[in-house]
Design a protein around this motif. Structure first.
Motif, mmCIF file in Angstrom:
data_model
loop_
_atom_site.group_PDB
_atom_site.id
_atom_site.type_symbol
_atom_site.label_atom_id
_atom_site.label_comp_id
_atom_site.label_asym_id
_atom_site.label_seq_id
_atom_site.Cartn_x
_atom_site.Cartn_y
_atom_site.Cartn_z
ATOM 1 N N GLY A 227 -5.788 2.025 -39.298
ATOM 2 C CA GLY A 227 -5.274 1.936 -37.926
ATOM 3 C C GLY A 227 -6.327 2.305 -36.894
ATOM 4 N N ILE A 228 -6.993 3.434 -37.122
ATOM 5 C CA ILE A 228 -7.986 3.892 -36.151
ATOM 6 C C ILE A 228 -9.140 2.898 -36.060
ATOM 7 C CG2 ILE A 228 -9.742 5.652 -35.722
ATOM 8 C CD1 ILE A 228 -7.769 7.732 -36.766
ATOM 9 N N SER A 229 -9.571 2.359 -37.217
ATOM 10 C CA SER A 229 -10.678 1.397 -37.197
ATOM 11 C C SER A 229 -10.285 0.129 -36.446
ATOM 12 C CB SER A 229 -11.110 1.039 -38.613
ATOM 13 O OG SER A 229 -11.390 2.179 -39.351
ATOM 14 N N LEU A 230 -9.065 -0.339 -36.674
ATOM 15 C CA LEU A 230 -8.592 -1.527 -35.965
ATOM 16 C C LEU A 230 -8.558 -1.273 -34.465
ATOM 17 C CD1 LEU A 230 -5.694 -3.066 -38.102
ATOM 18 C CD2 LEU A 230 -7.776 -4.217 -37.317
ATOM 19 N N LEU A 231 -8.005 -0.121 -34.097
ATOM 20 C CA LEU A 231 -7.924 0.247 -32.685
ATOM 21 C C LEU A 231 -9.324 0.282 -32.074
ATOM 22 C CD1 LEU A 231 -5.988 1.402 -30.432
ATOM 23 C CD2 LEU A 231 -6.771 3.655 -31.174
ATOM 24 N N LEU B 252 -11.010 -1.903 -29.105
ATOM 25 C CA LEU B 252 -11.517 -1.229 -27.908
ATOM 26 C C LEU B 252 -13.010 -1.454 -27.697
ATOM 27 C CD1 LEU B 252 -9.746 2.264 -28.004
ATOM 28 C CD2 LEU B 252 -9.305 0.373 -26.433
ATOM 29 N N PHE B 253 -13.793 -1.366 -28.789
ATOM 30 C CA PHE B 253 -15.247 -1.337 -28.623
ATOM 31 C C PHE B 253 -15.964 -2.588 -29.110
ATOM 32 C CE2 PHE B 253 -13.813 3.074 -29.052
ATOM 33 C CZ PHE B 253 -14.302 3.613 -27.873
ATOM 34 N N GLY B 254 -15.249 -3.459 -29.830
ATOM 35 C CA GLY B 254 -15.886 -4.683 -30.310
ATOM 36 C C GLY B 254 -16.664 -4.473 -31.603
ATOM 37 N N GLY B 255 -16.939 -5.573 -32.288
ATOM 38 C CA GLY B 255 -17.546 -5.534 -33.616
ATOM 39 C C GLY B 255 -18.886 -4.829 -33.679
ATOM 40 N N GLU B 256 -19.659 -4.898 -32.583
ATOM 41 C CA GLU B 256 -21.006 -4.329 -32.616
ATOM 42 C C GLU B 256 -20.987 -2.798 -32.618
ATOM 43 O OE1 GLU B 256 -24.143 -6.092 -32.528
ATOM 44 O OE2 GLU B 256 -22.765 -7.664 -33.191
#
Lengths: 110, 238
Positions: free
Chosen positions: B196-200, B204-208
């Protein structure tokens, strides 16, 4: 190429050094001869599951939800992997099934 | 059981676990070799780099670093950021890599995503030496990656069949490993938090840039939930 050989070697060594630091640091800090702090032991128990979850997300980090195929091939293929695995619980079948589905989806359909 | 027998047995137990990685690394390695090839580097580069760095994603980035202006410090910082997730792996493997003798150095050196996830989750049979098992998982992964990168670097321009989408093999592998871990554990708080946190963070911050924020948030949340998590008895996992 703008760099000379020496500069290239140094750059590559920096990448090697960076990788080694991230891999060795925990083992270097928490050596076997001293008891590992309780908090780190706790992290050692709860982090793996979280890290594996993060790794799954890491794999799909370049999927764009709002352009192109909206990540639909990825979503379908991941669901196929999960279903195959719940059904047969054979690692290779799940992985091969999901990968072949994905290749068919992006080569022929999307 | 003689030493030779013990080693052979560990190899035979380890090999099947690495077959998906064989497919994945051969493909990714070839892709990496081709990428270096078309970027104007001789095959010696992907060969040496796959051998000495052995960290997939950062090697692709290293191609760009080599093509840009000379800046060793930024190369180092970039690598530390991309590979920061290894810190989590290290903390997770502190116990498992304990008592493996000299092999420990190689186990840690070769602790890429794939080596970590197999060595952490594999059910190693009781009669198989754990140290050698993990050693061969790591060594085989390393060999596949080196082999792929070399083929790609040498024969890069000749690969013609449509391999589009084969890279999904790595995603599928990690989904399966995540599922296996899920089935093994009694509570799923930590797995769900990680996901969940990683998805969020990705949204929020994008793949990079999402890895560092998600690591910090995972660490923070787990720390805040230490008491309740210990109460529900987070899995001891094997």
């Amino acid at each position: 190429m703008s760099m000379n050989l020496m500069q290239q070697v140094i750059t590559i060594c920096m990448v090697i050094l960076g990788t080694i630091i991230t891999r060795f640091l925990p083992f270097f800090i928490f050596t076997s001869d001293r008891p590992t702090p309780k908090y780190v032991q706790f992290l050692g128990r709860v982090l793996p599951s979280a890290a594996l979850g993060m790794l799954v997300v890491y794999c799909i980090k370049d999927v764009s939800l709002f352009t192109g195929d909206h990540g639909i091939p990825e979503l379908i293929s991941i669901i196929i992997v999960i279903l195959l695995h719940l059904w047969k619980r054979q690692m290779l079948i799940s992985i091969a099934g999901g990968t072949i589905s994905y290749m068919i989806l992006i080569q022929l359909i999307f | 059981m003689g030493k030779r027998n013990k080693i052979k047995k560990a190899f035979c137990a380890a090999f099947p676990h690495t077959i998906p990685i064989f497919a994945g690394f051969l493909f990714l390695g070839i892709a990496y070799g081709i990428y270096m090839n078309v970027s104007g580097f001789s095959p010696v580069y992907p060969m040496l780099m796959s051998f000495t760095i052995f960290a997939g994603s950062v090697e692709f980035v290293a191609v760009n670093l080599l093509l840009g202006a000379f800046n060793p410090l930024s190369a180092l910082i970039m690598t530390l950021m991309i590979n920061a997730r290894h810190l989590f792996y290290g903390i997770s493997m502190l116990d498992k890599y304990r008592g493996t003798g000299l092999k420990k150095f190689y186990l840690i050196f070769g602790m890429c995503d794939e080596s970590f996830s197999i060595n952490y989750t594999a059910n190693i049979p009781n009669d198989v030496d754990k140290g050698w098992f993990m050693f061969f998982v790591t060594l085989l992964n390393h060999a596949y990656w080196f082999f792929g990168a070399t083929i790609g670097g040498v024969f890069g321009a000749l690969v013609k069949f449509n391999t589009n989408g084969l890279e999904f093999v790595m995603t599928a592998l990690f989904v399966v490993i995540f599922l296996e871990q899920w089935m093994k554990e009694t509570t799923h708080h930590s797995a769900l938090l990680g996901l969940g946190i990683s998805l969020l963070s990705l949204i929020l911050f994008g793949g990079e840039n999402f890895i560092i924020p998600s690591m910090l948030m995972i660490l923070g949340t787990l720390t805040l939930m230490k008491k309740p998590l210990e109460k529900v008895g987070v899995c001891e996992c094997q």
